[in-house]
Structure formats: structure tokens, C-alpha cells
Design an enzyme around this catalytic site. Sequence first.
Site, PDB file in Angstrom:
ATOM      1  CE1 TYR A 155      47.636 -33.148 -37.164  1.00  0.00           C
ATOM      2  CE2 TYR A 155      47.005 -33.921 -34.648  1.00  0.00           C
ATOM      3  CZ  TYR A 155      47.104 -32.894 -35.782  1.00  0.00           C
ATOM      4  OH  TYR A 155      46.526 -31.769 -35.485  1.00  0.00           O
TER       5      TYR A 155
HETATM    6  N1  LIG Z   1      40.688 -28.401 -35.912  1.00  0.00           N
HETATM    7  C1  LIG Z   1      41.157 -28.611 -34.550  1.00  0.00           C
HETATM    8  O1  LIG Z   1      40.497 -29.020 -33.760  1.00  0.00           O
HETATM    9  C2  LIG Z   1      42.665 -28.857 -34.516  1.00  0.00           C
HETATM   10  C3  LIG Z   1      42.999 -29.394 -33.282  1.00  0.00           C
HETATM   11  C4  LIG Z   1      44.546 -29.641 -33.116  1.00  0.00           C
HETATM   12  C5  LIG Z   1      45.398 -29.140 -34.330  1.00  0.00           C
HETATM   13  N2  LIG Z   1      44.856 -28.374 -35.117  1.00  0.00           N
HETATM   14  C6  LIG Z   1      45.843 -27.603 -35.928  1.00  0.00           C
HETATM   15  O2  LIG Z   1      45.484 -26.759 -36.597  1.00  0.00           O
HETATM   16  C7  LIG Z   1      45.601 -26.344 -37.958  1.00  0.00           C
HETATM   17  C8  LIG Z   1      44.453 -26.196 -38.972  1.00  0.00           C
HETATM   18  O3  LIG Z   1      43.441 -27.226 -38.601  1.00  0.00           O
HETATM   19  P1  LIG Z   1      42.200 -27.384 -39.665  1.00  0.00           P
HETATM   20  O4  LIG Z   1      41.301 -28.331 -38.584  1.00  0.00           O
HETATM   21  O5  LIG Z   1      41.592 -26.176 -39.892  1.00  0.00           O
HETATM   22  O6  LIG Z   1      42.805 -28.323 -40.809  1.00  0.00           O
HETATM   23  P2  LIG Z   1      41.927 -28.695 -41.955  1.00  0.00           P
HETATM   24  O7  LIG Z   1      40.551 -28.468 -42.043  1.00  0.00           O
HETATM   25  O8  LIG Z   1      42.477 -30.105 -42.305  1.00  0.00           O
HETATM   26  O9  LIG Z   1      42.437 -27.867 -42.992  1.00  0.00           O
HETATM   27  C9  LIG Z   1      44.105 -27.969 -43.255  1.00  0.00           C
HETATM   28  C10 LIG Z   1      44.325 -26.903 -44.228  1.00  0.00           C
HETATM   29  O10 LIG Z   1      45.741 -27.159 -44.727  1.00  0.00           O
HETATM   30  C11 LIG Z   1      45.956 -26.938 -46.242  1.00  0.00           C
HETATM   31  N3  LIG Z   1      47.204 -27.874 -46.415  1.00  0.00           N
HETATM   32  C12 LIG Z   1      47.395 -29.009 -45.974  1.00  0.00           C
HETATM   33  N4  LIG Z   1      48.658 -29.239 -46.684  1.00  0.00           N
HETATM   34  C13 LIG Z   1      49.018 -28.106 -46.973  1.00  0.00           C
HETATM   35  C14 LIG Z   1      50.255 -28.198 -48.059  1.00  0.00           C
HETATM   36  N5  LIG Z   1      51.137 -28.805 -48.172  1.00  0.00           N
HETATM   37  N6  LIG Z   1      50.739 -26.716 -48.322  1.00  0.00           N
HETATM   38  C15 LIG Z   1      49.553 -25.883 -48.243  1.00  0.00           C
HETATM   39  N7  LIG Z   1      48.304 -25.923 -47.655  1.00  0.00           N
HETATM   40  C16 LIG Z   1      48.260 -27.254 -47.151  1.00  0.00           C
HETATM   41  C17 LIG Z   1      44.793 -27.526 -46.644  1.00  0.00           C
HETATM   42  O11 LIG Z   1      44.644 -27.469 -47.891  1.00  0.00           O
HETATM   43  P3  LIG Z   1      43.747 -28.312 -49.146  1.00  0.00           P
HETATM   44  O12 LIG Z   1      42.435 -28.378 -48.616  1.00  0.00           O
HETATM   45  O13 LIG Z   1      44.052 -27.602 -50.268  1.00  0.00           O
HETATM   46  O14 LIG Z   1      44.701 -29.646 -49.017  1.00  0.00           O
HETATM   47  C18 LIG Z   1      43.763 -27.055 -45.669  1.00  0.00           C
HETATM   48  O15 LIG Z   1      43.179 -25.937 -46.253  1.00  0.00           O
HETATM   49  C19 LIG Z   1      46.503 -27.637 -38.253  1.00  0.00           C
HETATM   50  O16 LIG Z   1      47.698 -27.369 -38.261  1.00  0.00           O
HETATM   51  C20 LIG Z   1      45.859 -28.617 -37.376  1.00  0.00           C
HETATM   52  O17 LIG Z   1      46.867 -29.858 -37.260  1.00  0.00           O
HETATM   53  C21 LIG Z   1      43.540 -28.252 -35.398  1.00  0.00           C
END
Ligand SMILES: NC(=O)c1ccc[n+]([C@@H]2O[C@H](COP(=O)([O-])OP(=O)(O)OC[C@H]3O[C@@H](n4cnc5c(N)ncnc54)[C@H](OP(=O)(O)O)[C@@H]3O)[C@@H](O)[C@H]2O)c1
Length: 252
Positions: A155
Site C-alpha cells: 500500500y
Molecule cells: N479513510 C482513510 O482514513 C484514508 C487514509 C489514507 C488514505 N486514504 C485514501 O483515500 C481514498 C479513499 O479511501 P476510503 O477509506 O474511502 O476507501 P474505501 O472505503 O476502501 O473505498 C474505496 C473505494 O474505491 C473503489 N475502488 C477500488 N478499486 C477500484 C477500481 N479499480 N476502480 C474503481 N473504483 C475502485 C471501491 O469500490 P468498490 O467498493 O466497488 O470496490 C470503493 O468505493 C483511497 O485512495 C485511500 O487509499 C484513506
Amino acid sequence: MSGRVAIVTGAGQGLGRAIAAAFADEGARVALLGRTKSKVDDAAAELTARGRDVISIGCDVADRAAVDRAVAETREKFGGIDIVINNAQGGAVGSSTPTTDLTDEEALEFFRTGPLGTLHLMQAAFPALCESEHAVVVNFGSAIGVRGAPRMAAYAMAKEAINGLTKSTAIEWGRHGIRVNLVCPAAWSPGAETYRDEDPERFERILRGIPLRRFGDPYHDIGRAIVALVSDDLSYLTGATLMLDGGQVMLR
Ligand SMILES: NC(=O)c1ccc[n+]([C@@H]2O[C@H](COP(=O)([O-])OP(=O)(O)OC[C@H]3O[C@@H](n4cnc5c(N)ncnc54)[C@H](OP(=O)(O)O)[C@@H]3O)[C@@H](O)[C@H]2O)c1
């Protein structure tokens, strides 16, 4: 944001869904892209019921042809693209694999859906962004990439690859008036819950280390902040890394 068109990946849940809502609430027309079509349909239906102008498109960002089609559909429906939000990230985010056990397949899933997906959409949207007066790309990194974390190498590598792509294109595309910035968020989402459940003690330690003493709200702390980042008030900011994490990581 009135009159502007935003495209948000991974918009079916978590931060992507909240960001799409924040842009739509500010008057932008929004294309919600997601791998699971039913999730983006559901998010779009909720926004449409509130009178927002949005469309949902099933799109796996790892699939270059699918991204090209989604961009074509967005331009046809809304007439252009001003804002690209590369929020999607796949891979087993909650899993903690010792680096010695990491397989190519596990690492590649992070790379296909993160840096490559981001690259695909940036390339497909580039002609539309060149025509926009307010072109902005927002990519997604992570504190785990910035400072590293044990058993999270795949990651971390993928997120730092997105950082490299962000900085390189900020330099390359500046002459076209396109801003490209990186956001490293910390906020509640299904992904964050999986990460917490994988190791609750680790998560407690992280929470205690946040100066603002709370985990972010996806709409207010991330979605609204990204609307601000994209707005003309920040039109001189490009190539930057913005830690939207309550002070968890302070960059030198
Ligand atoms: N939440 C945090 O605290 C945090 C911290 C650091 C970084 N981030 C970054 O912030 C972003 C959002 O995080 P999150 O926590 O909301 O993530 P999440 O809950 O895991 O949701 C990820 C989303 O991305 C979609 N996705 C994954 N692979 C995909 C693909 N190949 N094509 C299209 N859509 C895809 C998933 O769709 P499906 O469900 O349909 O698979 C899901 O809707 C990410 O880049 C993550 O790495 C988040």
C-alpha cells in the site's frame, strides 16, 4: 462550483461518496465512477433526490478502455471536465503482510487500482482539462506512504507512486494551467473500518496520536476541504501534499 464538472472515482462509498456529495452540494455537475455499479447508482440516486445534477458510471479504473469510455460519457453528458478526483484505491488495505511474504499479485493489485488507475484517468481527461479555465486534479496518497508502516509495504509503495505521478504532472501540466495536488486523508469509511478491525490496538494508538483527537468526518473534513482546494482561492497551489489528517503527520 456552479458550472463546473467533476469526475470522482471510487464514489460508491467512503470518502469518494462524500467528496462527490460535497461537490454536488456546491453546484458542480458530478460523474460518480465506481467499480461496483450498484454502489454508484445508489449514491447518485441519493444526490438526484436532493436535486443535484449527477450521473453514475460503472468503471474499474484499472481498465484503461473503461476509463476512456467513462470520460467520453462524462464529456458527452456535461460538455467538459474541470475537476478530476482520483480517490479509488483497491487492494487488501486492511491486511498486514510482512514484506518478506508479499507476493507480486498482492502488490500489483494496489498498483493497478491506485497509481495506474490514477494515470489512466489523468491521461483520458487531459484534453478536456486543457480546455478548462479551472482545471484541477486531486490525487490520493496516505500517511502510510509518507512515513511508512510495518507490514503495509504494498500500500505504501502504491501511494508513494501516486505522489511521484502527482509531482511530475504538476510540473509537466502547469503550462496548461492544470493544477495537480495530493491529499493524504484520515476519515471514517468502510476501508478505514476494515483497517481498524484488522488491529484495534494499532488503531487506538493512531487515534491517540492525532493532535485534534478525533478521526475525520468524510464529508465535512475531507469533501469540503477538497472543494476548498479546488476553488479559485487556491489557484496558485500545485504539486503540494495536503495532510487532511488532524495533524497526525507534520511534513517538514
Ligand atoms: N479513510 C482513510 O482514513 C484514508 C487514509 C489514507 C488514505 N486514504 C485514501 O483515500 C481514498 C479513499 O479511501 P476510503 O477509506 O474511502 O476507501 P474505501 O472505503 O476502501 O473505498 C474505496 C473505494 O474505491 C473503489 N475502488 C477500488 N478499486 C477500484 C477500481 N479499480 N476502480 C474503481 N473504483 C475502485 C471501491 O469500490 P468498490 O467498493 O466497488 O470496490 C470503493 O468505493 C483511497 O485512495 C485511500 O487509499 C484513506
